[in-house]
Design an enzyme around this catalytic site. Sequence first.
Site, PDB file in Angstrom:
ATOM      1  N   LEU A  93       0.863  -1.186   0.000  1.00  0.00           N
ATOM      2  CA  LEU A  93       0.000   0.000   0.000  1.00  0.00           C
ATOM      3  C   LEU A  93       0.899   1.236   0.000  1.00  0.00           C
ATOM      4  O   LEU A  93       1.785   1.348   0.844  1.00  0.00           O
ATOM      5  CB  LEU A  93      -0.891   0.035   1.259  1.00  0.00           C
ATOM      6  CG  LEU A  93      -2.295  -0.557   1.189  1.00  0.00           C
ATOM      7  CD1 LEU A  93      -3.034  -0.285   2.492  1.00  0.00           C
ATOM      8  CD2 LEU A  93      -3.091  -0.007   0.021  1.00  0.00           C
ATOM      9  N   ASP A  94       0.691   2.145  -0.939  1.00  0.00           N
ATOM     10  CA  ASP A  94       1.494   3.362  -0.998  1.00  0.00           C
ATOM     11  C   ASP A  94       1.331   4.176   0.283  1.00  0.00           C
ATOM     12  O   ASP A  94       0.302   4.093   0.964  1.00  0.00           O
ATOM     13  CB  ASP A  94       1.068   4.224  -2.194  1.00  0.00           C
ATOM     14  CG  ASP A  94       1.469   3.597  -3.523  1.00  0.00           C
ATOM     15  OD1 ASP A  94       2.378   2.747  -3.526  1.00  0.00           O
ATOM     16  OD2 ASP A  94       0.868   3.958  -4.557  1.00  0.00           O
ATOM     17  N   PRO A  95       2.336   4.989   0.621  1.00  0.00           N
ATOM     18  CA  PRO A  95       2.263   5.791   1.858  1.00  0.00           C
ATOM     19  C   PRO A  95       1.021   6.684   1.946  1.00  0.00           C
ATOM     20  O   PRO A  95       0.485   6.887   3.043  1.00  0.00           O
ATOM     21  CB  PRO A  95       3.544   6.631   1.795  1.00  0.00           C
ATOM     22  CG  PRO A  95       4.496   5.797   1.014  1.00  0.00           C
ATOM     23  CD  PRO A  95       3.653   5.123  -0.039  1.00  0.00           C
ATOM     24  N   ASN A  96       0.562   7.220   0.799  1.00  0.00           N
ATOM     25  CA  ASN A  96      -0.581   8.138   0.845  1.00  0.00           C
ATOM     26  C   ASN A  96      -1.927   7.418   0.746  1.00  0.00           C
ATOM     27  O   ASN A  96      -2.966   8.048   0.559  1.00  0.00           O
ATOM     28  CB  ASN A  96      -0.468   9.193  -0.260  1.00  0.00           C
ATOM     29  CG  ASN A  96      -0.509   8.581  -1.654  1.00  0.00           C
ATOM     30  OD1 ASN A  96      -0.474   7.364  -1.806  1.00  0.00           O
ATOM     31  ND2 ASN A  96      -0.580   9.424  -2.668  1.00  0.00           N
ATOM     32  N   VAL A  97      -1.904   6.087   0.872  1.00  0.00           N
ATOM     33  CA  VAL A  97      -3.128   5.285   0.829  1.00  0.00           C
ATOM     34  C   VAL A  97      -3.311   4.598   2.170  1.00  0.00           C
ATOM     35  O   VAL A  97      -2.365   4.062   2.743  1.00  0.00           O
ATOM     36  CB  VAL A  97      -3.054   4.225  -0.294  1.00  0.00           C
ATOM     37  CG1 VAL A  97      -4.330   3.390  -0.328  1.00  0.00           C
ATOM     38  CG2 VAL A  97      -2.807   4.894  -1.652  1.00  0.00           C
TER      39      VAL A  97
END
Length: 300
Positions: A37-41
């Site tokens: 999961l990307d940091p901004n998700v």
Amino acid sequence: MDGIIPINKDRGMTSHDVVARMRGILHTKKVGHSGTLDPNVDGVLPICVGRATKVVDYLMEYGKVYTGSITLGYATTTEDLDGEVVETKVIAKPFSVSEIDEALQSLVGEIIQIPPMYSAVKVHGRKLYEYARKGETVERPSRKINVKSFVQTKPTVFDEEKHTQTIFFKVECGKGTYVRTLAVDAGKFLNVPAVMSDLTRQSSGGFNLSDSVTLEQLEKLAEQDEVLTVARPLSYGLRKFPAVTINAEQWELVQHGGFIKIKDEHRPEITIMYDNDIQAIYMLDERYDLYRPKKMLLAR
């Protein structure tokens, strides 16, 4: 412990950050995640502990569900809000519900997707984002993905001052799908630049947000020695396979990776149960009408 714990990841953390934190909470090094999961998700990130790390690949085969938003009118280097704006286009008149539905529907089914430059896909031994950060370009391998559904969840918002329009969506998709790229491709269908402006993973590996715990909650449970109350057994990640219980004689063969005969059983893959625990995944070898090991998960 051996098990799967669904974590509700906060924004600002990488998946690796979550794994590192859980190693400290659970006092074990054998921890792995199923699906970055990307940091901004934010949202569901199933974490496998102990023997369960051997079923990560199987968890990733279960579909994922995301909710979020797409903003039309500009594009960025990263296809989300973290990147630099590289293209803009004034949205003078908002797109209709039917126009947006048609754009989303065009991306449903089995489609070919090219991963974004800012992604962890490896090309020639290096991750794409490593090329991107140095301003280098490289040919990206296309991949076949499956999008089961892609729909609007509420009315769009048109910003007359910024000349942008925001779409709110829910997407159900298979592994390997970049939702950022779906957002950009929806914009291309409408002939405008687009960016993924918000994203939450609602479901992954058969776990929903309602099943998940935050790291802070897990820390408190660990202090009270109650982690097992939120963990699922290794078998949860293999529930799509029929389970077959074997006898002591067959168990002797399994421990040494031997072929075994399962009476009246001809399904392609099964899980082997012994001593009330999953010990292996076996697959049918039709040449000999015997089952042979595919993946060993020995508990002892």
